[in-house]
Design an enzyme around this catalytic site. Structure first.
Site, mmCIF file in Angstrom:
data_model
loop_
_atom_site.group_PDB
_atom_site.id
_atom_site.type_symbol
_atom_site.label_atom_id
_atom_site.label_comp_id
_atom_site.label_asym_id
_atom_site.label_seq_id
_atom_site.Cartn_x
_atom_site.Cartn_y
_atom_site.Cartn_z
ATOM 1 N N HIS A 69 34.024 43.524 -17.010
ATOM 2 C CA HIS A 69 32.924 44.020 -16.180
ATOM 3 C C HIS A 69 31.614 43.920 -16.948
ATOM 4 O O HIS A 69 31.599 43.745 -18.156
ATOM 5 C CB HIS A 69 33.162 45.472 -15.761
ATOM 6 C CG HIS A 69 33.257 46.444 -16.896
ATOM 7 N ND1 HIS A 69 34.369 46.516 -17.716
ATOM 8 C CD2 HIS A 69 32.397 47.366 -17.373
ATOM 9 C CE1 HIS A 69 34.177 47.448 -18.635
ATOM 10 N NE2 HIS A 69 32.979 47.980 -18.459
ATOM 11 N N ALA A 70 30.524 44.016 -16.209
ATOM 12 C CA ALA A 70 29.200 44.097 -16.824
ATOM 13 C C ALA A 70 28.466 45.238 -16.135
ATOM 14 O O ALA A 70 29.052 45.966 -15.328
ATOM 15 C CB ALA A 70 28.465 42.769 -16.689
#
Lengths: 148, 90
Positions: A69-70
């Site tokens: 994820h970011a």
């Protein structure tokens, strides 16, 4: 729990027994699935790769499981998940939890609205037997069946 | 008691750590406020936290904080979280 997970995993977001030869490709597979299911742009994939490059393999959160994820950003079109099982496990460099066989991609529009989804995801990934069955699934339908 | 759960982005690992820490704290009968934070928020909230929960890879970024650092390897392992949190609380 399952409704939330099935909704979060929109069409195109699941790949079974995919091939990746390194951690970067494994994250890219999750990124492509998020793009296919209209959750993110390709910039988000790059941001997920960068996060590992900058912060190390901390996203490998449990034995064999990476949560790619970011940050929430304009590259996130909608909150959602991707689920990738790998035909051959890949090394992320995590001392405790390598090698990775299951990559979950996560995109969130903000810091709070996906909390219920995370609770469902946590419940799923805590269930070692179910995770093993996910890893053995031969097709997307079998994965959906397990999430029901 | 203030606990912060820290990860790089503040939406994934830290949220899972917070949820599972809350479960464990309930079984231990400890009342605490647990916040999820990314590294930059942790630098603001960290100095007032009693315990900082994170993963081993991020410990070096948080070492200057006054609170006790608890590094969790397996965020779904309630036994690990319980053991490490209990040790930090005692």
């Amino acid at each position: 729990m399952s409704d939330l997970l099935n909704q979060a995993l929109a069409e195109g977001s699941i790949s079974v027994k995919a091939t990746a030869s390194n951690w970067k490709q494994a994250i890219e597979l999750a990124g492509e699935a998020l793009i296919r299911s209209n959750r993110t742009t390709s910039e988000y994939t790059q941001a997920m790769v960068q996060a590992v490059e900058e912060l190390g393999p901390y996203m490998v959160i449990a034995p064999g499981i990476a949560l790619a994820h970011a940050r929430p950003s304009v590259d996130v079109l909608g909150t959602g998940l991707a689920l990738i099982t790998l035909s051959e496990p890949v090394v992320f460099g995590s001392e405790a939890n390598d090698p990775v066989k299951l990559v979950i991609g996560l995109a969130a529009v903000d810091h709070d609205s996906h909390i219920d989804l995370m609770a469902s995801l946590s419940e799923l990934l805590m269930d070692v037997m179910k995770v093993n069955m996910l890893l053995q699934a031969e097709n997307v339908e079998q994965v959906r069946e397990l999430l029901r | 008691m203030k606990i912060i759960a820290v990860c790089g982005m503040g939406i994934g690992t830290s949220v899972l750590l917070k949820m599972n820490a809350e479960k464990v704290l309930e079984t231990l009968g400890v009342s605490a406020e647990v916040q999820a934070a990314d590294i930059s928020k942790a630098k603001i909230e960290g100095p007032t936290a009693d315990i900082i929960l994170t993963t081993p890879e991020l410990v070096y970024q948080l070492e200057k904080m006054p609170g006790k650092i608890v590094a969790i390897e397996h965020v779904f392992d309630l036994v690990e979280i319980r053991e490490k949190l209990s040790a930090a609380l005692s």
